[in-house]
Design an enzyme around this catalytic site. Structure first.
Site, PDB file in Angstrom:
ATOM      1  CE1 TYR A  23      -3.654   2.572   0.450  1.00  0.00           C
ATOM      2  CE2 TYR A  23      -2.125   3.553   2.023  1.00  0.00           C
ATOM      3  CZ  TYR A  23      -3.256   3.639   1.241  1.00  0.00           C
ATOM      4  OH  TYR A  23      -3.992   4.800   1.215  1.00  0.00           O
ATOM      5  CG  ASP A  76       5.829   4.278   1.133  1.00  0.00           C
ATOM      6  OD1 ASP A  76       5.939   5.084   2.069  1.00  0.00           O
ATOM      7  OD2 ASP A  76       4.731   3.974   0.622  1.00  0.00           O
TER       8      ASP A  76
HETATM    9  C1  LIG Z   1       3.463   3.085   3.491  1.00  0.00           C
HETATM   10  C2  LIG Z   1       2.491   4.152   3.119  1.00  0.00           C
HETATM   11  N1  LIG Z   1       2.715   4.883   2.023  1.00  0.00           N
HETATM   12  C3  LIG Z   1       1.882   5.864   1.653  1.00  0.00           C
HETATM   13  C4  LIG Z   1       0.742   6.141   2.381  1.00  0.00           C
HETATM   14  C5  LIG Z   1      -0.171   7.224   1.938  1.00  0.00           C
HETATM   15  O1  LIG Z   1      -0.076   8.310   2.795  1.00  0.00           O
HETATM   16  P1  LIG Z   1      -1.198   9.443   2.841  1.00  0.00           P
HETATM   17  O2  LIG Z   1      -2.417   8.807   3.433  1.00  0.00           O
HETATM   18  O3  LIG Z   1      -0.604  10.489   3.729  1.00  0.00           O
HETATM   19  O4  LIG Z   1      -1.405   9.913   1.455  1.00  0.00           O
HETATM   20  C6  LIG Z   1       0.467   5.410   3.533  1.00  0.00           C
HETATM   21  C7  LIG Z   1      -0.742   5.681   4.315  1.00  0.00           C
HETATM   22  O5  LIG Z   1      -1.175   4.945   5.141  1.00  0.00           O
HETATM   23  C8  LIG Z   1       1.360   4.367   3.904  1.00  0.00           C
HETATM   24  O6  LIG Z   1       1.141   3.628   4.983  1.00  0.00           O
END
Ligand SMILES: Cc1ncc(COP(=O)(O)O)c(C=O)c1O
Length: 422
Positions: free
Chosen positions: A148, A236
């Site tokens: 995700y 990420d």
């Molecule tokens: C690993 C990861 N990347 C990206 C995101 C997306 O972040 P945002 O909700 O701030 O757009 C999340 C959100 O939970 C996440 O857990």
């Protein structure tokens, strides 16, 4: 008309099934690990308000930094202008970014607003850097099963389409998905040779997948294989920043990515702020005397001074209070309190990485849409003093660093009660 009635008439909440979910909690304040509800009740924020609140709510130094910065310089466009909070924060982020002997350091910071935009920026940087080097066949991305990365189109493409994004399939770009195993990754890299723009990974913990955890050894293999197959590694760390027992999960594994995405806890969880860190090599692919080669990406609030000031205060607190170690200790305490549940046949696994503790329950249909998930949601909501939100058949704690031992025990008791009742 009261707040909930007005809410019900006007609002569309995120990740909410309005035909199923109960009325939201009306929250009037927050201090430390506690949320103050309109009806006089209090709830412990055991999941750090969607994994963002790093220290605690209304942390005085962050509040003061926000107030001072708002009075001095609230906002200015970040193309053609710069300011101290953005520059100083970039310097601090580059100083704490993960390093690896023999690899280029992360050397440039690109700001955006949230986790999704940090990921979008990273994906566009990776693809754009290849294109600018004449490698236009790099149209494939490798990502993990269950990944995700956010809800915008690039981030959705990188994410596993099940369970959230299936309907958008025709609009998403090509991604080869692998389990977190070196052999599978190597096979994919070989099969896609010359076509891979990069591999994106949530290092050590895949949050939305249900706090799935993989080994540091896998990450080291991923780094080695991306190098061996001449492609980029994108980490990420939107969720893992500060939470895995180290400042970054990459640092814990001893690797440096080519691109690093931060958000959520970056501002201490107070204001929307994200950063994508890149190597000088990637930055250089866009630097040119031709305007057309620039990175044409930016958001109105890129580098917002107030958010940068909040992040600087948060980083100072992180250093002074040794937040990763403190979160590790809180996580360890919660894990120990839950350990007896390992004997329960209904428990599939109890796992932990730093301050992230997950209790996965057996389910016939595991995953975010597990039938059991509905019962867990109801049982979580019924907890009088602890705010929990299951991820399908997985219960978890992801507390802020201010949480006391007594409060951590309360969180463990609540998870235990929910697990037993459901
Ligand atoms: C690993 C990861 N990347 C990206 C995101 C997306 O972040 P945002 O909700 O701030 O757009 C999340 C959100 O939970 C996440 O857990």
């Amino acid at each position: 008309m009261d707040l909930l009635a007005r809410d019900a008439r006007t609002l569309w909440h995120p990740y909410t099934q309005h035909g199923l979910d109960p009325q939201p909690l009306a929250v009037v304040g927050a201090k430390g690990a506690w949320l103050q509800l309109a009806d006089g009740a209090r709830k412990l924020d055991a999941i750090s308000s969607w994994w963002s609140c790093l220290h605690g709510h209304a942390e005085p130094r962050i509040v003061a930094a926000i107030a001072a910065q708002a009075a001095a310089l609230d906002h200015v466009l970040f193309a053609g202008c710069t300011h101290e909070p953005a520059v100083a924060l970039a310097e601090e982020l580059l100083a704490l970014a993960p390093r690896q002997a023999g690899r280029p350091a992360l050397a440039r910071v690109f700001y955006s607003d949230d986790g999704s935009t940090a990921v979008e920026s990273a994906l566009k940087m990776a693809i754009g850097a290849w294109v600018r080097r004449g490698e236009t066949a790099r149209t494939t991305l490798i990502a993990l099963e269950g990944a995700y990365h956010g809800d915008t189109f690039g981030a959705m493409s990188a994410g596993d389409p099940t369970p959230f994004f299936r309907e958008f399939g025709p609009f998403l770009f090509h991604v080869v998905r692998v389990p977190p195993e070196a052999e599978a990754l190597e096979a994919a890299l070989k099969a896609q040779s010359g076509r891979v723009a990069g591999m994106i990974v949530e290092p050590l913990v895949q949050g939305a997948a249900g706090m799935r955890m993989h080994s540091e050894a896998f990450l080291r293999e991923a780094r080695r294989l991306c190098d061996a197959h001449d492609t980029l590694l994108i980490a990420d760390e939107v969720m893992t920043f500060g939470r895995t027992g180290s400042v970054t999960a990459c640092e814990r594994a001893g690797i440096a990515p080519d691109l690093l995405c931060l958000a959520k806890g970056l501002s201490g969880g107070t204001l929307p702020l994200a950063a994508t860190l890149a190597t000088e090599e990637i930055f250089d692919a866009f630097r040119s005397e031709e305007r057309s080669r620039a990175f044409f990406h930016g958001h109105t609030f890129t580098g917002n001074p107030i958010a940068c000031a909040a992040a600087r205060a948060s980083l100072a607190l992180m250093r002074e209070h040794q937040v990763p170690a403190r979160l590790d200790a809180i996580g360890s305490r919660i894990e120990s309190a839950l350990a007896p549940l390992r004997e329960d046949a209904r428990v599939r696994e109890l796992r932990r990485c730093g301050g992230i503790v997950a209790l996965e329950l057996e389910a016939a249909d595991p995953g975010y849409l597990a039938g059991l998930g509905e019962r867990l949601r109801t049982a979580c909501r019924a907890q009088p003093e602890v705010l929990l939100r299951p991820l399908g058949n997985v219960l978890y704690a992801l507390p802020p660093a201010c949480m006391s031992d007594v409060e951590a025990d309360q969180v463990a008791d609540a998870i235990s009660a929910v697990a037993r009742s459901a």
